[in-house]
Write a protein that holds these residues in place. Structure first.
Motif, PDB file in Angstrom:
ATOM      1  N   ASN A   1       5.007  98.665  43.105  1.00 36.12           N
ATOM      2  CA  ASN A   1       3.622  98.207  42.930  1.00 36.12           C
ATOM      3  C   ASN A   1       3.319  97.842  41.471  1.00 36.12           C
ATOM      4  O   ASN A   1       2.297  98.248  40.912  1.00 36.12           O
ATOM      5  CB  ASN A   1       2.637  99.268  43.425  1.00 36.12           C
TER       6      ASN A   1
ATOM      7  N   HIS B   1       2.202  95.543  38.414  1.00 36.16           N
ATOM      8  CA  HIS B   1       1.309  94.420  38.131  1.00 36.16           C
ATOM      9  C   HIS B   1       1.979  93.473  37.135  1.00 36.16           C
ATOM     10  O   HIS B   1       2.873  93.875  36.374  1.00 36.16           O
ATOM     11  CB  HIS B   1      -0.019  94.914  37.549  1.00 36.16           C
TER      12      HIS B   1
ATOM     13  N   TYR C   1      -3.041 100.107  31.884  1.00 35.88           N
ATOM     14  CA  TYR C   1      -2.054 100.196  32.962  1.00 35.88           C
ATOM     15  C   TYR C   1      -1.218 101.476  32.817  1.00 35.88           C
ATOM     16  O   TYR C   1      -0.935 102.167  33.809  1.00 35.88           O
ATOM     17  CB  TYR C   1      -1.133  98.986  32.955  1.00 35.88           C
TER      18      TYR C   1
ATOM     19  N   ILE D   1       0.752 102.607  36.152  1.00 31.40           N
ATOM     20  CA  ILE D   1       1.147 101.371  36.837  1.00 31.40           C
ATOM     21  C   ILE D   1       2.244 100.663  36.031  1.00 31.40           C
ATOM     22  O   ILE D   1       2.027 100.322  34.858  1.00 31.40           O
ATOM     23  CB  ILE D   1      -0.054 100.428  37.024  1.00 31.40           C
TER      24      ILE D   1
ATOM     25  N   THR E   1       0.984  92.572  43.452  1.00 31.38           N
ATOM     26  CA  THR E   1       1.854  93.607  42.897  1.00 31.38           C
ATOM     27  C   THR E   1       3.255  93.380  43.455  1.00 31.38           C
ATOM     28  O   THR E   1       3.438  92.786  44.524  1.00 31.38           O
ATOM     29  CB  THR E   1       1.370  95.019  43.248  1.00 31.38           C
TER      30      THR E   1
END
Length: 941
Positions: free
Chosen positions: A717, A719, A812, A817, A887
């Motif tokens: 996932n 970005h 992030y 992430i 993503t």
């Protein structure tokens, strides 16, 4: 096969290119069955069939660092000592295994020029009062008695030229400089002294760290500031050509943290830039790994016409090789035209390698090389031994015997007769423009759409003129006006012919009454003090100074964005008229925005043409039909009126570029200078990190280091941090130049109590990972498709905010992430810079997905622990319908192999395949360890 028999067997073959013979000799000498295997030796020997198909290791003889890219390497070494100690190892074992020279040449900034204080001193993070204690006493000028020269008009500081130009002579420390009118010693100019004093004050922390490094690490030598450029010092002082250790002779070879290491190939020394990460591996005793390259034979024929400078030859060859396509290959020169090129011509051609994409351009040692080495002070007995050795192992090129030319992958031919005077620009070094076409080409650039050549200026605005008031006079700026003219440190200053040509042109211009407009930022930054010697002794230095090209110091300045700020009057005029103003420089980099944010067009030119364009004040001129200016009587003066003949230049070069200058430079390097010798530095085993320092900081690369590597983790996932197009250069990625006041790095420094005048440059702060991470992707010309216009911004998708790249990445990371970067073709082209990989890594980037890569940058990504992923041939983000707002998830197989195909799944349900662009098992091993630094640290613990 034992080593002696391998040498005899391999070097009896005349079919191998000379550069491959050097690789072969190193392989045989270092064949230990582990890092260098018999199979590697045989692969090199079978180069003709194995080229481009196998990886081979290479052990260079030495390493060269320049300070901007060298300080991260030395900081990493210092941090590695800490990490090794924490893991229970002996930190004293961490030191370079091969000779390592570090030249402090990039810290110079132009605070003073034109014999006057044009800008307030920018002391940066240092303490000028403390720095002042290290400064040598300034010699007061004295009136010197006449010695009867015909040109004498009294004492040295009298006469019209002396009154107008001030202290125009210059020197390198510990050696005298001669007044060109009286041939007597004169004082060093205030400009050099002031710039050097500010340089030491501003960079005191960094210099203290360098001095600690030279004391603590074995095999490390530091060449202090004020000496010269890495490229030129390498040629004039550090190069051995043939190494001699005990009873063993072997060819000199070098890699380093600067892409222009390639310059030494003009001396027959195999060398290229590989960036900080691979260089650190070599410093730790590991080989450089490279794909056994194709070797393009470049046959030079004919001879150039008298009006063509060596830089024209260089730009002509650069364009030709760019068109042929030599990226990732060796180029080796041969043919009758090679013998007509001097060593400085050869080294300048070799230095342009990064601009035509070759790994290196090699000129085998020949009689011209030996004569040059004798001229520069090589011991006669050493030269005789060197010649005998090189001939015995067939590494000596005999220009009279063309029957034994090696077999090449491809042969191209360049007729030197076809080369005409030219410049290169306005945004890329490969875009060569014949001087006769310059005016029409610039006007075409105004019309073309914004791109590599175009500026898209509306037709009705192309003749706009903006008046400025500067120093009590009125001037007019328009599209094409020159606002920066710099004869700078790299590429050309090693070449006396073009430097003396610039000086002679300046002399004739001054005598004709021509001037340079005062608002133009002019500067002269020699590659080493030897240049100052011959410019002064030949009598041309005062004329350069008269036109504003006064020596401002020794080091990278304009080329790396360390230009003095343009005047407010010029800045306001550029903004008011949306003018495409120009910089003209005698360097090899001219990407848009590199010299100065507001200067959109930049041209590379030979030093005499830099002076000529400065006098003209515009690039929008046809030198054949339009005058540079008028003399006091109103007579038009054209370029051909003041252009020096090749005979004039050659005569002065023969008289003034003499052996004593090379000896003086060597003495200077070995003696150091007063500031450097007085500088205090610790000598502890571990560096005493100052937590308050904004220059030197222990990096976080080893924070989570374990004794054994963990299994490869999937990227889930992720970005997209940035969605980029084609030809994204390391200039766009890596922090460089000045620190903008609105940037994330500026906010960091401000929070630590620094004022904007103390920010210094990114290059000076490369030892602080917090600054460098914030400066990654901070280039104002970065075009992120999420934003739709050039800006160092991106979108943080969870919140929808548009933020600085660092601020988005920071959010992030707080959210846990992972990040990837989407890019087009040739991602990471341009100079090799380790922070172009380190910065994204510290931003949280786990992978880059691009259509293709510049090899050096791809290697850096692997070396730092970022996965280089590549779209399948013919596919791209556009063709796959990716928006970048999805993503992305992928899993690595347990047994990762070179070139393995992986599947990526997006949050929209799309699944597509990509290639994991690992080239060999070594790269896979490094990636599994989380990068080279972790791999090496584990070996010591």
């Amino acid at each position: 096969m034992d080593a002696p028999s391998a040498v005899i067997f391999s070097l009896e073959s005349d079919v191998l290119p000379y550069s491959i013979r050097v690789l072969l000799e190193a392989a045989v000498r270092n064949c230990d069955g582990f890092l260098m295997k018999k199979e590697d030796v045989m692969n090199i020997l079978d180069w003709k069939t194995k080229q481009s198909n196998v990886e081979v290791p290479f052990f260079p003889a030495r390493v060269l660092l320049q300070d901007f890219t060298g300080i991260p390497a030395m900081v990493d070494f210092a941090a590695m000592r800490e990490a090794v100690k924490i893991l229970g190892g002996d930190p004293k074992k961490v030191h370079p295994a091969c000779p390592t020279d570090l030249t402090v040449d990039h810290s110079l900034q132009i605070d003073f020029n034109k014999c006057a204080i044009q800008n307030a001193p920018n002391p940066g993070g240092g303490d000028l009062q403390k720095a002042g204690k290290l400064s040598p006493l300034r010699v007061q000028p004295k009136k010197l008695p006449c010695r009867g020269q015909a040109t004498c008009r009294g004492s040295c500081d009298s006469g019209e030229l002396g009154r107008n130009s001030g202290k125009f002579s210059s020197q390198i420390e510990n050696t005298p400089i001669l007044c060109p009118f009286h041939l007597q010693p004169v004082p060093e100019p205030e400009t050099v002294l002031k710039n050097q004093e500010v340089e030491f004050g501003r960079n005191r922390e960094r210099l203290q760290f360098f001095k600690w490094s030279s004391r603590v690490f074995k095999n490390v030598a530091v060449i202090p500031p004020g000496t010269g450029m890495a490229h030129q010092v390498n040629l004039e002082y550090l190069s051995r050509v043939v190494f001699e250790e005990k009873d063993l002779l072997f060819p000199d070879s070098v890699v380093g943290t600067d892409s222009h290491i390639t310059m030494v190939n003009g001396l027959g020394i195999l060398g290229w830039g590989v960036g900080g990460i691979e260089t650190e591996a070599v410093m730790l005793g590991l080989p450089v790994s490279l794909t056994l390259p194709e070797v393009v034979g470049c046959e030079l024929t004919g001879s150039s016409n008298p009006f063509v400078t060596s830089i024209d030859v260089v730009l002509g060859i650069t364009k030709h090789l760019r068109q042929v396509g030599v990226a990732g290959k060796f180029v080796e020169f041969f043919g009758s035209g090679v013998s007509q090129l001097s060593i400085v011509d050869r080294t300048t051609i070799a230095n342009m390698c990064p601009e035509y994409g070759a790994i290196l351009s090699f000129f085998p040692v020949d009689n011209v090389t030996l004569k040059h080495l004798e001229h520069t002070g090589f011991d006669k007995a050493k030269l005789e031994s060197m010649e005998a050795y090189l001939k015995a192992v067939k590494l000596f090129r005999n220009e009279q015997d063309n029957s034994g030319e090696p077999e090449y992958s491809q042969v191209i031919q360049i007729n030197l007769n076809s080369i005409v005077p030219s410049v290169s620009g306005p945004k890329r070094p490969q875009d060569r423009v014949a001087l006769t076409d310059m005016k029409s080409d610039f006007q075409a650039c105004l019309n073309e759409k914004v791109g590599f050549k175009g500026f898209q200026i509306a037709a009705e605005k192309q003749n706009d003129i903006v008046s400025i008031h500067y120093e009590g006079s009125e001037y007019k700026l328009s599209h094409g006006s020159v606002v920066i003219a710099a004869v700078i440190s790299c590429t050309n200053n090693c070449n006396p012919s073009v430097m003396l040509a610039a000086g002679l042109l300046a002399k004739k211009a001054v005598e004709a009454g021509l001037q340079v407009k005062p608002y133009i930022r002019t500067s002269l930054s020699p590659g080493s003090g030897m240049v100052t010697h011959y410019l002064s002794s030949s009598g041309v230095l005062p004329y350069l100074s008269k036109l504003g090209f006064e020596i401002i110091g020794y080091g990278c300045s304009t080329c790396v964005g360390n230009t003095a700020p343009l005047s407010e009057a010029v800045l306001n005029a550029v903004k008011q008229g949306d003018l495409v103003t120009c910089g003209v420089l005698s360097g090899n980099k001219n990407f848009e925005g590199r010299l100065c944010d507001c200067v959109r067009a930049n041209y590379l030119a030979s030093p005499p043409l830099v002076v000529a364009y400065a006098i003209a004040g515009t690039v929008n001129i046809d030198f054949q039909t339009e005058p540079l200016g008028t003399d006091p009587t109103g007579k038009n003066i054209y370029l051909h009126d003041i252009w020096p003949s090749r005979e004039e230049v050659h005569q002065i070069e023969e008289e003034h570029v003499v052996l004593s200058m090379f000896k003086a430079l060597k003495e200077k390097i070995e003696m150091g200078n007063k500031r450097w010798n007085s500088l205090e530095a610790p000598d502890s085993v571990l560096f005493p990190w100052d937590l308050k320092s904004t220059y030197i900081r222990c990096p976080s690369f080893f924070d989570k280091l374990t004794k054994e590597p963990v299994a490869l983790q999937p990227i889930e996932n992720a970005h997209v941090l940035l969605y980029l197009g084609d030809s994204v250069t390391t200039d766009h990625i890596s922090p460089a130049g000045s620190i903008a006041r609105s940037s994330a790095a500026a906010k960091y420094l401000t929070n630590r109590g620094l004022t904007p005048r103390e920010f210094n440059s990114y290059g000076a702060r490369r030892g602080n990972d917090a600054v460098m991470t914030r400066g990654t992707f901070a280039n104002i010309k970065l075009f992120n498709k999420f934003i739709g216009k050039p800006a160092p911004k991106t979108i943080h998708f969870p919140s929808g905010q548009t933020l600085d790249v660092f601020e988005a990445a920071e959010l992030y990371q707080k959210e846990g992430i992972p990040l990837i970067i989407l890019a087009g073709k040739k991602y990471g082209s341009g100079n090799s810079r380790d922070w172009a990989a380190k910065g994204p890594y510290l931003l949280g980037v786990k992978a880059v997905l691009a259509e293709s890569y510049e090899k050096i940058h791809k290697d850096h990504l692997v070396g730092i622990g970022i996965a280089p992923l590549q779209f399948l041939p013919g596919e791209s983000a556009d063709s796959l319908g990716l928006s970048g707002r999805e993503t992305f998830s992928l899993t690595f197989p347990e047994e990762l192999s070179p070139g393995v195909v992986l599947n990526i799944k997006t949050s929209t349900g799309k699944v597509f395949s990509v290639i994991a662009s690992f080239e060999n098992d070594v790269e896979i091993t490094l990636y599994k360890h989380g990068g080279l630094l972790n791999f090496v640290a584990r070996k010591f613990s």
